[in-house]
Design an enzyme around this catalytic site. Structure first.
Site, PDB file in Angstrom:
ATOM      1  N   ILE A   1       0.836  -1.207   0.000  1.00  0.00           N
ATOM      2  CA  ILE A   1       0.000   0.000   0.000  1.00  0.00           C
ATOM      3  C   ILE A   1       0.876   1.265   0.000  1.00  0.00           C
ATOM      4  CG2 ILE A   1      -2.034  -1.065   1.054  1.00  0.00           C
ATOM      5  CD1 ILE A   1      -1.086   0.082   3.759  1.00  0.00           C
TER       6      ILE A   1
ATOM      7  N   PRO B   1       1.475   3.650  -2.193  1.00  0.00           N
ATOM      8  CA  PRO B   1       0.870   4.932  -2.579  1.00  0.00           C
ATOM      9  C   PRO B   1       0.046   5.569  -1.455  1.00  0.00           C
ATOM     10  CG  PRO B   1       0.663   3.360  -4.366  1.00  0.00           C
ATOM     11  CD  PRO B   1       1.155   2.592  -3.173  1.00  0.00           C
ATOM     12  N   TYR B   2      -0.581   4.736  -0.638  1.00  0.00           N
ATOM     13  CA  TYR B   2      -1.339   5.250   0.508  1.00  0.00           C
ATOM     14  C   TYR B   2      -0.398   5.944   1.490  1.00  0.00           C
ATOM     15  CZ  TYR B   2      -3.850   4.921   4.991  1.00  0.00           C
ATOM     16  OH  TYR B   2      -4.415   5.189   6.216  1.00  0.00           O
ATOM     17  N   TYR B   3       0.742   5.311   1.755  1.00  0.00           N
ATOM     18  CA  TYR B   3       1.718   5.922   2.658  1.00  0.00           C
ATOM     19  C   TYR B   3       2.286   7.213   2.078  1.00  0.00           C
ATOM     20  CZ  TYR B   3       1.944   2.338   6.259  1.00  0.00           C
ATOM     21  OH  TYR B   3       1.654   1.514   7.307  1.00  0.00           O
TER      22      TYR B   3
ATOM     23  N   LYS C   1      -0.248   9.942   2.784  1.00  0.00           N
ATOM     24  CA  LYS C   1      -0.241  10.342   4.189  1.00  0.00           C
ATOM     25  C   LYS C   1       1.039  11.110   4.546  1.00  0.00           C
ATOM     26  CE  LYS C   1      -4.182   8.587   5.521  1.00  0.00           C
ATOM     27  NZ  LYS C   1      -5.297   9.503   5.851  1.00  0.00           N
TER      28      LYS C   1
END
Length: 216
Positions: free
Chosen positions: A126, A128-130, A133
């Site tokens: 994940i 891209p999620y990190y 954020k």
């Protein structure tokens, strides 16, 4: 304190608005995208404003006008693509930071993710999620807002444990969503959390005790 909850219709946001509604010290305004969502909150006696994180900064600022604090608990969710992660978790957060400044709101609490500030600890699955954020945090840190960044571990749909730790381990890196809401409620006016960022998972201490160990 009058608190504007972004992402109020999400699981954490809904629980936070309920806590704020029950509080003697705070009041709450729920930011939602749809009229039917607004009606759901209003039926519970919670003020709701309609605004969209994919809309304009001006619309968000207008919806938040008159509030004393913003809590950003929104997220694109696991069922969407990374295009929505970019638009909600990064750009949506950036818009609410700009909106806070436009509306004269100085207190801002962000829900991020465990170790989002440390690239070497990101999950490749994940990533891209990190990234979203990580850079949302950076934008907040570069603002003039009185921020707190809360980085919860893996989110669980389980009942509240009510005990916390600010240190995750390979065997302890999860937290119920209900407990994340309790952390957000606690930090809103907790001066020890002003201009601070921290990870949080389930543990052995009350949140008040755990937060006493925050360092500059």
């Amino acid at each position: 304190m009058k608190v504007f909850v972004v992402g109020a219709n999400g699981q954490i946001g809904t629980q936070l608005t309920n806590l704020l509604k029950q509080s003697d010290d705070h009041s709450v305004v729920a930011m939602v995208r749809k009229e039917e969502q607004a009606k759901k909150f209003e039926e519970k006696g919670i003020e709701a404003k309609i605004a969209d994180l994919e809309g304009s900064v001006e619309d968000i600022a207008e919806a938040a006008k008159g509030c004393d604090a913003i809590v950003f608990s929104a997220g694109s969710g696991g069922q969407t693509g990374y295009d929505k992660t970019l638009l909600i978790d990064l750009d949506g957060a950036a818009k609410t930071i700009e909106a806070a400044e436009k509306a004269g709101i100085h207190r801002y609490v962000m829900v991020s993710s465990l170790q989002a500030h440390n690239r070497e600890n990101w999950s490749e699955q994940i990533k891209p999620y990190y990234v979203a954020k990580h850079y949302a945090e950076k934008i907040l840190l570069q603002s003039n807002l009185n921020y707190t960044i809360v980085r919860p571990g893996r989110l669980l749909n389980e009942p509240s444990i009510g005990k916390f730790s600010l240190t995750a381990t390979p065997d302890n890196f999860s937290i119920p969503r209900e407990d994340v809401a309790k952390v957000l409620f606690e930090v809103i006016d907790n001066k020890n959390t002003f201009k601070r960022s921290f990870d949080v998972v389930s543990g052995e201490e009350t949140i008040t005790d755990a937060l006493t160990y925050l360092e500059d």
